[in-house]
Design a protein around this motif. Structure first.
Motif, PDB file in Angstrom:
ATOM      1  N   ARG A  25      37.741  23.386  71.213  1.00  0.00           N
ATOM      2  CA  ARG A  25      38.326  23.790  69.929  1.00  0.00           C
ATOM      3  C   ARG A  25      37.773  22.963  68.773  1.00  0.00           C
ATOM      4  NH1 ARG A  25      43.906  22.552  69.836  1.00  0.00           N
ATOM      5  NH2 ARG A  25      44.163  23.928  68.035  1.00  0.00           N
ATOM      6  N   CYS A  26      37.734  21.627  68.934  1.00  0.00           N
ATOM      7  CA  CYS A  26      37.309  20.811  67.795  1.00  0.00           C
ATOM      8  C   CYS A  26      35.818  20.970  67.526  1.00  0.00           C
ATOM      9  CB  CYS A  26      37.714  19.346  67.970  1.00  0.00           C
ATOM     10  SG  CYS A  26      36.877  18.422  69.248  1.00  0.00           S
ATOM     11  N   ALA A  27      35.011  21.166  68.582  1.00  0.00           N
ATOM     12  CA  ALA A  27      33.587  21.415  68.361  1.00  0.00           C
ATOM     13  C   ALA A  27      33.371  22.766  67.689  1.00  0.00           C
ATOM     14  CB  ALA A  27      32.828  21.341  69.682  1.00  0.00           C
ATOM     15  N   ALA A  28      34.174  23.742  68.077  1.00  0.00           N
ATOM     16  CA  ALA A  28      34.066  25.061  67.440  1.00  0.00           C
ATOM     17  C   ALA A  28      34.449  24.981  65.974  1.00  0.00           C
ATOM     18  CB  ALA A  28      34.948  26.065  68.173  1.00  0.00           C
ATOM     19  N   ALA A  29      35.502  24.228  65.668  1.00  0.00           N
ATOM     20  CA  ALA A  29      35.933  24.094  64.272  1.00  0.00           C
ATOM     21  C   ALA A  29      34.865  23.403  63.440  1.00  0.00           C
ATOM     22  CB  ALA A  29      37.246  23.316  64.208  1.00  0.00           C
ATOM     23  N   ALA A  30      34.187  22.423  64.041  1.00  0.00           N
ATOM     24  CA  ALA A  30      33.148  21.691  63.317  1.00  0.00           C
ATOM     25  C   ALA A  30      31.838  22.451  63.259  1.00  0.00           C
ATOM     26  CB  ALA A  30      32.920  20.335  63.982  1.00  0.00           C
ATOM     27  N   GLY A  31      31.628  23.352  64.223  1.00  0.00           N
ATOM     28  CA  GLY A  31      30.347  24.032  64.320  1.00  0.00           C
ATOM     29  C   GLY A  31      29.260  23.148  64.899  1.00  0.00           C
ATOM     30  N   SER A  32      29.654  22.040  65.507  1.00  0.00           N
ATOM     31  CA  SER A  32      28.704  21.116  66.120  1.00  0.00           C
ATOM     32  C   SER A  32      29.465  20.197  67.058  1.00  0.00           C
ATOM     33  CB  SER A  32      27.966  20.298  65.055  1.00  0.00           C
ATOM     34  OG  SER A  32      28.869  19.449  64.363  1.00  0.00           O
ATOM     35  N   GLY A  33      28.715  19.430  67.833  1.00  0.00           N
ATOM     36  CA  GLY A  33      29.352  18.490  68.751  1.00  0.00           C
ATOM     37  C   GLY A  33      28.869  18.686  70.171  1.00  0.00           C
ATOM     38  N   HIS A  34      29.518  17.995  71.099  1.00  0.00           N
ATOM     39  CA  HIS A  34      29.081  17.981  72.499  1.00  0.00           C
ATOM     40  C   HIS A  34      30.240  18.358  73.422  1.00  0.00           C
ATOM     41  CE1 HIS A  34      26.024  15.508  70.525  1.00  0.00           C
ATOM     42  NE2 HIS A  34      25.242  15.729  71.562  1.00  0.00           N
ATOM     43  N   PRO A  35      30.684  19.590  73.383  1.00  0.00           N
ATOM     44  CA  PRO A  35      31.805  19.956  74.251  1.00  0.00           C
ATOM     45  C   PRO A  35      31.452  19.948  75.728  1.00  0.00           C
ATOM     46  CG  PRO A  35      30.942  21.901  73.123  1.00  0.00           C
ATOM     47  CD  PRO A  35      30.290  20.700  72.494  1.00  0.00           C
ATOM     48  N   THR A  36      30.229  20.367  76.110  1.00  0.00           N
ATOM     49  CA  THR A  36      29.912  20.440  77.539  1.00  0.00           C
ATOM     50  C   THR A  36      29.886  19.053  78.176  1.00  0.00           C
ATOM     51  OG1 THR A  36      27.521  20.457  77.086  1.00  0.00           O
ATOM     52  CG2 THR A  36      28.628  22.588  77.261  1.00  0.00           C
ATOM     53  N   SER A  37      29.409  18.049  77.439  1.00  0.00           N
ATOM     54  CA  SER A  37      29.414  16.670  77.947  1.00  0.00           C
ATOM     55  C   SER A  37      30.833  16.123  78.044  1.00  0.00           C
ATOM     56  CB  SER A  37      28.578  15.772  77.033  1.00  0.00           C
ATOM     57  OG  SER A  37      27.226  16.181  77.014  1.00  0.00           O
ATOM     58  N   SER A  38      31.727  16.652  77.227  1.00  0.00           N
ATOM     59  CA  SER A  38      33.131  16.260  77.294  1.00  0.00           C
ATOM     60  C   SER A  38      33.832  16.923  78.468  1.00  0.00           C
ATOM     61  CB  SER A  38      33.836  16.643  75.987  1.00  0.00           C
ATOM     62  OG  SER A  38      33.245  16.018  74.872  1.00  0.00           O
ATOM     63  N   MET A  39      33.491  18.181  78.724  1.00  0.00           N
ATOM     64  CA  MET A  39      34.161  18.951  79.772  1.00  0.00           C
ATOM     65  C   MET A  39      33.895  18.381  81.154  1.00  0.00           C
ATOM     66  SD  MET A  39      33.224  22.556  77.972  1.00  0.00           S
ATOM     67  CE  MET A  39      33.870  23.731  79.152  1.00  0.00           C
ATOM     68  N   SER A  40      32.698  17.812  81.370  1.00  0.00           N
ATOM     69  CA  SER A  40      32.380  17.277  82.692  1.00  0.00           C
ATOM     70  C   SER A  40      33.267  16.095  83.055  1.00  0.00           C
ATOM     71  CB  SER A  40      30.911  16.876  82.763  1.00  0.00           C
ATOM     72  OG  SER A  40      30.601  15.894  81.787  1.00  0.00           O
ATOM     73  N   ALA A  41      33.633  15.297  82.066  1.00  0.00           N
ATOM     74  CA  ALA A  41      34.392  14.064  82.329  1.00  0.00           C
ATOM     75  C   ALA A  41      35.885  14.225  82.086  1.00  0.00           C
ATOM     76  CB  ALA A  41      33.838  12.937  81.460  1.00  0.00           C
ATOM     77  N   ALA A  42      36.354  15.436  81.843  1.00  0.00           N
ATOM     78  CA  ALA A  42      37.759  15.628  81.447  1.00  0.00           C
ATOM     79  C   ALA A  42      38.732  15.188  82.541  1.00  0.00           C
ATOM     80  CB  ALA A  42      37.989  17.090  81.076  1.00  0.00           C
ATOM     81  N   ASP A  43      38.462  15.501  83.801  1.00  0.00           N
ATOM     82  CA  ASP A  43      39.380  15.110  84.873  1.00  0.00           C
ATOM     83  C   ASP A  43      39.380  13.595  85.071  1.00  0.00           C
ATOM     84  OD1 ASP A  43      40.077  17.838  85.567  1.00  0.00           O
ATOM     85  OD2 ASP A  43      38.053  17.986  86.396  1.00  0.00           O
ATOM     86  N   LEU A  44      38.210  12.981  84.874  1.00  0.00           N
ATOM     87  CA  LEU A  44      38.113  11.518  84.981  1.00  0.00           C
ATOM     88  C   LEU A  44      39.001  10.845  83.947  1.00  0.00           C
ATOM     89  CD1 LEU A  44      34.233  11.313  85.347  1.00  0.00           C
ATOM     90  CD2 LEU A  44      35.897  10.878  87.168  1.00  0.00           C
ATOM     91  N   MET A  45      38.974  11.359  82.721  1.00  0.00           N
ATOM     92  CA  MET A  45      39.744  10.747  81.653  1.00  0.00           C
ATOM     93  C   MET A  45      41.217  11.142  81.712  1.00  0.00           C
ATOM     94  SD  MET A  45      37.779   8.672  79.999  1.00  0.00           S
ATOM     95  CE  MET A  45      37.215   8.290  81.685  1.00  0.00           C
ATOM     96  N   ALA A  46      41.520  12.334  82.191  1.00  0.00           N
ATOM     97  CA  ALA A  46      42.926  12.729  82.333  1.00  0.00           C
ATOM     98  C   ALA A  46      43.634  11.811  83.324  1.00  0.00           C
ATOM     99  CB  ALA A  46      43.015  14.184  82.801  1.00  0.00           C
ATOM    100  N   THR A  47      42.973  11.532  84.447  1.00  0.00           N
ATOM    101  CA  THR A  47      43.563  10.654  85.461  1.00  0.00           C
ATOM    102  C   THR A  47      43.709   9.231  84.932  1.00  0.00           C
ATOM    103  OG1 THR A  47      42.451  12.003  87.130  1.00  0.00           O
ATOM    104  CG2 THR A  47      43.361   9.889  87.855  1.00  0.00           C
TER     105      THR A  47
END
Length: 617
Positions: A25-47
């Motif tokens: 969502r925030c990358a879409a709102a900005a029109g830039s950013g690194h969502p795919t690099s964020s998505m890979s580590a999401a479970d690591l950071m959630a835990t």
């Protein structure tokens, strides 16, 4: 937001999905950013957020808080999604990502109170985390843990291996590197792809405990973090993940790095929609105070007799030891050259606050960045030439508003026979170019001691250049020197030319002034020891009163003292005639006196330059 019970793995997996959605969502709102690099580590950071991080978001300055460093700083959407889940920021602020005035910059900076240091230059975060872990173990002496989220691409950086070596050697059991092994870099596959065993063998060789896991299995992640907490040495959690995990259109797809998703609404629906889970992050169990090495006192600097000869590097070492006696928050860091820089004086006087980082200049500077983030005052010393190895880290320190005191010895051709590989001839230019920096170049021992003390509480990046050989003491021990100051050493109403010098060339300028005086030529001599910021008013006065300036420096002609003087007249002021003397040719091995003469920056060269400026055109 709705509070959630995150004791079961299912809810943590749901939190991971929320983090993915918010990154999209925030990358879409900005029109830039690194969502795919964020998505890979999401479970690591959630835990980590739900079960293992010990942090009070309402009191980010609590010294007992854990530290989370995003070494893969481009995954900032994930970090900001975590802050939202923790209740530190609102959903509205999340969607200001990368917009003018937002705290949520493209890569994290300490504009956010929960960010210790600026990251984004790959290979920086883990070395800084080593500095934070050293601080926790040996300075603060508190049980906080340091977590560093690393990318697999950055494991190609040499600085990462400097960090693995340093942490393993120091047995930093309070440090956990979480490596997001998602296989894909910016332009294609990484060197080792999903081969977590290749990373484990290499990192394990440096004395780390390693754990290989599926980075999307919450139970496995949880066990790995618990295992890391029980280890008596640093742990690397090597998590096999999928870049863009959760969205089929981008999952493990090349060419999607650093781009918002093409169809964010479809991706959000595929991820299960927007969630508003709120995590109550566990605060630190104890509220202890950091260790103290004593009470502050009055600095009693060493003093040197006028007319004696003392190397400014010697004065630096003795002065820093004196500053350390009065300031228990001062620490010293060395790159295995303490006997040459004279940092060994501090090491002898204050061994518990001295850190040997060996020949690893990136880790050397990064450790200092970590220490200053916890309020300690680091002085870092090595040869001026060797700071070029860590220049990117200095640049990043400035971006993060870090306070560092860097001391470069063996500067210029005046070091003599060692030759050009050891001569710092770029340092003044390099450090002048750092945002908000201070660049100091003292010419004698008493001036050096005063400036070492002046740097202690001055904010930003401070650089002090010292000289290897002995130089005459021309100032008294009670003379005062301030940052942005200068000293006029020769002056009269009859002055026809001003000679501006610093460090070793001050003595050449004074000798040249004496030679010229015998021939009835009066010159003004300015010791411009503060190369940045300069004493602009003194230079403007000299330009108005003499009309001609000769600058002389033991440095390449680009970006050093001469350019600092010229910059004063680059804002519409009436510019004087300026002649720059500097090192133009590549030096070889020779004595210091021969070097100064060959470079055209000795007393005779100054005499000749003054005569040239006064000759009819």
């Amino acid at each position: 937001m709705t509070d959630q019970n995150l004791n079961d793995d299912l809810n943590i997996a749901e939190l991971g999905q929320q983090l993915r959605v918010d990154a999209v969502r925030c990358a879409a709102a900005a029109g830039s950013g690194h969502p795919t690099s964020s998505m890979s580590a999401a479970d690591l950071m959630a835990t980590l957020l739900a079960r293992h991080l010990r942090y009070d978001f309402d009191q980010p300055d609590d010294p007992n808080n854990d530290h989370l460093v995003f070494s893969k700083g481009h995954a900032s959407p994930l970090l900001y999604a975590m802050y939202k889940a923790a209740g530190a920021i609102t959903d509205e602020e999340l969607l200001t990502f990368r917009t003018l005035g937002s705290r949520l910059e493209g890569h994290p900076t300490p504009r956010l109170p929960w960010v210790d240091v600026a990251t984004g230059s790959l290979g920086l975060g883990l070395p800084v985390a080593v500095g934070l872990a050293l601080t926790g173990k040996l300075l603060d002496r508190l049980p906080y843990r340091v977590w560093a989220l690393c990318g697999d691409s950055e494991l190609a950086e040499g600085s990462m291996w400097e960090a693995f070596e340093a942490a393993g050697y120091e047995r930093l059991g309070n440090l956990v590197a979480i490596v997001d092994v998602n296989r894909l870099g910016q332009r294609g596959p990484t060197r080792h792809g999903w081969d977590t065993g290749a990373y484990a063998r290499r990192i394990g060789a440096f004395g780390w405990h390693t754990v290989e896991i599926n980075g999307h299995d919450v139970a496995a992640i949880d066990r790995a973090y618990a295992e890391a907490a029980a280890a008596d040495r640093p742990t690397a959690v090597l998590a096999l993940t999928t870049k863009g995990a959760g969205v089929a259109a981008v999952a493990d797809q090349e060419g999607r790095h650093g781009k918002p998703l093409t169809d964010p609404d479809d991706a959000i629906e595929e991820l299960g929609g927007i969630r508003r889970m709120r995590v109550h992050v566990t605060p630190p169990a104890k509220r202890a105070q950091p260790h103290s090495f004593g009470e502050p006192g009055t600095v009693k600097l060493p003093s040197y007799a006028v007319g004696s000869e003392v190397a400014t590097r010697n004065a630096f070492g003795e002065a820093l030891a004196a500053v350390g006696a009065a300031r228990p928050d001062v620490v010293g860091l060395d790159g295995e050259v303490a006997d040459s820089t004279r940092m060994d004086q501090f090491a002898t006087a204050h061994p518990e606050r001295f850190f040997e980082l060996y020949i690893a200049e990136q880790q050397l500077v990064a450790a200092a960045i970590g220490m200053q983030a916890r309020g300690w005052i680091p002085y870092v010393a090595t040869f001026a030439a060797f700071f070029t190895r860590a220049y990117d880290f200095v640049r990043m320190a400035a971006i993060g508003g870090a306070d560092l005191r860097l001391v470069g010895s063996h500067a210029g051709v005046s070091i003599g026979q060692d030759g050009p590989s050891q001569m710092g001839l770029e340092d003044l230019a390099a450090f002048r170019a750092v945002h908000g920096s201070v660049v100091l170049y003292p010419c004698d021992a008493n001036q050096t001691a005063a400036l070492v003390a002046a740097m202690t509480d001055y904010p930003g990046i401070g650089y002090l250049r010292t000289t290897r050989g002995e130089t005459p003491v021309i100032y008294g021990p009670d003379d005062e020197f301030s940052i942005a100051g200068s000293r006029i050493l020769r002056s009269s109403p009859a002055d026809q030319v001003t000679v501006v010098a610093a460090g070793i060339t001050v003595h050449e300028a004074l000798a040249a002034a004496d030679d010229l005086a015998h021939d009835g030529i009066a010159v003004r001599v300015i010791d411009l020891y503060s190369v940045k910021p300069v004493d602009a008013q003194t230079l403007r006065d000299a330009a108005r009163e003499t009309g001609r300036i000769v600058t002389v420096e033991d440095h390449w002609p680009e970006g050093g003292l001469g350019d600092a003087v010229l910059d004063v007249f680059g804002h519409g002021d009436q510019a004087p005639a300026v002649l720059k003397l500097a090192v133009h040719g590549m030096p070889t091995s020779a004595t210091p006196a021969e070097q100064l003469h060959a470079a055209g920056i000795d007393r005779q060269a100054i005499v000749d330059a003054v005569r040239l400026m006064l000759s009819p055109r």
